[in-house]
Design a protein around this motif. Structure first.
Motif, PDB file in Angstrom:
ATOM      1  N   CYS A  23       8.588  12.899  -6.531  1.00 57.75           N
ATOM      2  CA  CYS A  23       8.025  11.606  -6.127  1.00 57.75           C
ATOM      3  C   CYS A  23       8.917  10.857  -5.151  1.00 57.75           C
ATOM      4  O   CYS A  23       8.417  10.219  -4.218  1.00 57.75           O
ATOM      5  N   GLU A  37      -0.311  14.069  -1.463  1.00 61.24           N
ATOM      6  CA  GLU A  37       1.013  14.138  -2.092  1.00 61.24           C
ATOM      7  C   GLU A  37       1.207  12.999  -3.088  1.00 61.24           C
ATOM      8  O   GLU A  37       1.798  13.191  -4.162  1.00 61.24           O
ATOM      9  N   MET A  96       8.663  12.676  -1.941  1.00 59.30           N
ATOM     10  CA  MET A  96       7.321  12.457  -1.424  1.00 59.30           C
ATOM     11  C   MET A  96       7.197  11.125  -0.711  1.00 59.30           C
ATOM     12  O   MET A  96       6.679  11.035   0.412  1.00 59.30           O
ATOM     13  N   ASP A 140      -2.429  14.115   4.206  1.00 60.53           N
ATOM     14  CA  ASP A 140      -1.247  14.699   3.565  1.00 60.53           C
ATOM     15  C   ASP A 140      -0.568  13.682   2.656  1.00 60.53           C
ATOM     16  O   ASP A 140      -0.142  14.006   1.543  1.00 60.53           O
ATOM     17  N   SER A 141      -0.466  12.461   3.128  1.00 63.39           N
ATOM     18  CA  SER A 141       0.188  11.417   2.334  1.00 63.39           C
ATOM     19  C   SER A 141      -0.602  11.116   1.066  1.00 63.39           C
ATOM     20  O   SER A 141      -0.035  10.990  -0.026  1.00 63.39           O
ATOM     21  N   ARG A 171       8.578  11.112   2.730  1.00 65.76           N
ATOM     22  CA  ARG A 171       7.701  11.739   3.730  1.00 65.76           C
ATOM     23  C   ARG A 171       6.539  10.815   4.093  1.00 65.76           C
ATOM     24  O   ARG A 171       6.147  10.712   5.263  1.00 65.76           O
TER      25      ARG A 171
END
Length: 386
Positions: A328, A290, A331, A286-287, A334
């Protein structure tokens, strides 16, 4: 403006090597001492980092926006305090002068900014005016051929290092049209600094209040020589700053992903490396997805920025810059949170750098316009365009 491809590749390789060999090893020192070593600051000057966005005619490197974003991405891969040392020179501290300054102001200020001999700081925010920048209260009263400034600026990045400020003050009535932009030398009588701020993160960065008490500034120091244009000047510099911060966010996200993956390969639980567990892989996936989505957005918008007429505003580009900044910076927050989670209890301990990045990146959602301001800009433009 843009640097030729061969020269830019050499610069980018130099920056990467500088980060790897000098900045990353100094991260612990900055964290412990809340200070960037002066020898590193001098090396930054030697490399030309203070003049990345300043045209070559004024002694700078003359990078395009897309090139600047590539450098900013690399700088995001180390402690954010390093970039902060020269960040106001590259961005909001100098761009107003570059875009709207008189020829004399450009010739006087920009070469010293590009060399790093002069640190510029951007003084807009006040105790009661941050997101609502048009409501600032600092006054500038005309007295002969000078203005007398009174007011307080808050959270001013690099104020303790600054030799001069791009400072917004009210010369007219209420609202945006009453605001003017001044070049205010730091040694102006009546200007003093408040105590250094103690922040959640980004140790090594310097912010404090700037207090003006009957500070006299020549009328010739109004940027562009015309009163009432300061708010427009401030808004014009923000697109570039938002894209720069977006690129930094992507670089920091990539560093956190690398730190997390390295930990996941080494840390063992239940008889095997935790990276072999699918839920850890899911967080890394996921990281990574993104980060790549954000970086693709930054690259696209920076190219659009470079295609528009120089120093001209474009509502569509501004909206897209706000999209990049919103996505960003949220993001990387997260990604940092997942990084701490992957590290488990160790992620909450200062010994592991993911804890520092977790604190450092929280500020990215606040400056250059909060996430909520970006949402307003984007929403209004979508409605207008429709």
């Amino acid at each position: 403006m843009a640097l030729d491809t061969e020269s830019f590749d050499i610069l980018l390789d130099t920056v990467r090597r500088f980060i790897r060999e000098r900045l990353v090893p100094a991260e612990n020192y900055v964290e412990e001492h809340d200070e960037v070593p002066q020898e590193i600051v001098q090396e930054m000057k030697d490399i030309g980092l203070f003049g990345l966005s300043i045209p070559e005619e004024y002694g700078g490197t003359g990078l395009s926006m897309s090139q600047e974003c590539q450098v900013a991405f690399e700088l995001g891969r180390t402690a954010l305090a390093f970039r902060s040392v020269f960040g106001t020179n590259v961005g909001i501290g100098s761009q107003g002068i570059l875009m709207d300054g008189t020829p004399e102001q450009k010739r006087d200020i920009l070469p010293r900014v590009a060399s790093g001999d002069l640190i510029m700081s951007f003084a807009l925010t006040e105790p009661d005016a941050g997101s609502d920048a048009a409501s600032l209260k600092t006054r500038a009263e005309l007295d002969g051929d000078h203005y007398v400034l009174n007011g307080t600026k808050r959270f001013i990045t690099n104020a303790p290092r600054a030799g001069a400020f791009t400072l917004m003050a009210r010369t007219g009535g209420p609202g945006a049209t009453g605001v003017s932009a001044f070049i205010v030398p730091a040694d102006t009588p009546g200007l003093r600094l408040g105590k250094p701020d103690k922040k959640m993160g980004q140790r090594g960065t310097k912010t404090c209040d700037v207090i003006l008490e009957d500070a006299r500034v020549p009328a010739a120091n109004i940027i562009g020589g015309v009163a009432g244009q300061g708010f427009k000047t401030a808004m014009k510099v923000l697109d570039r700053g938002r894209l720069h911060i977006s690129a930094v966010s992507c670089g920091t996200a990539q560093r956190i992903i690398e730190e997390s993956a390295a930990y996941a390969r080494e840390r063992k639980q239940f008889g095997k490396a935790i990276g072999e567990f699918q839920l850890i892989q899911a967080m890394l996936a996921d990281s990574q997805a993104e980060m790549l989505a954000g970086w693709a957005l930054v690259q696209d918008v920076s190219r659009r920025f470079d295609l528009k007429p120089p120093h001209m505003s474009d509502p569509d580009v501004s909206m897209r810059a706000s999209c990049a900044k919103l996505f960003c910076t949220e993001m990387v927050g997260r990604v940092a949170d997942r990084g701490v989670q992957i590290h488990g209890g160790s992620g909450y301990i200062n010994e592991y750098k993911v804890e520092r990045f977790y604190r450092d990146v929280r500020l990215l959602r606040l400056y250059e316009g909060t996430t909520q301001i970006q949402q307003l800009i984007i929403g209004r433009e979508v409605l207008r365009a429709g």
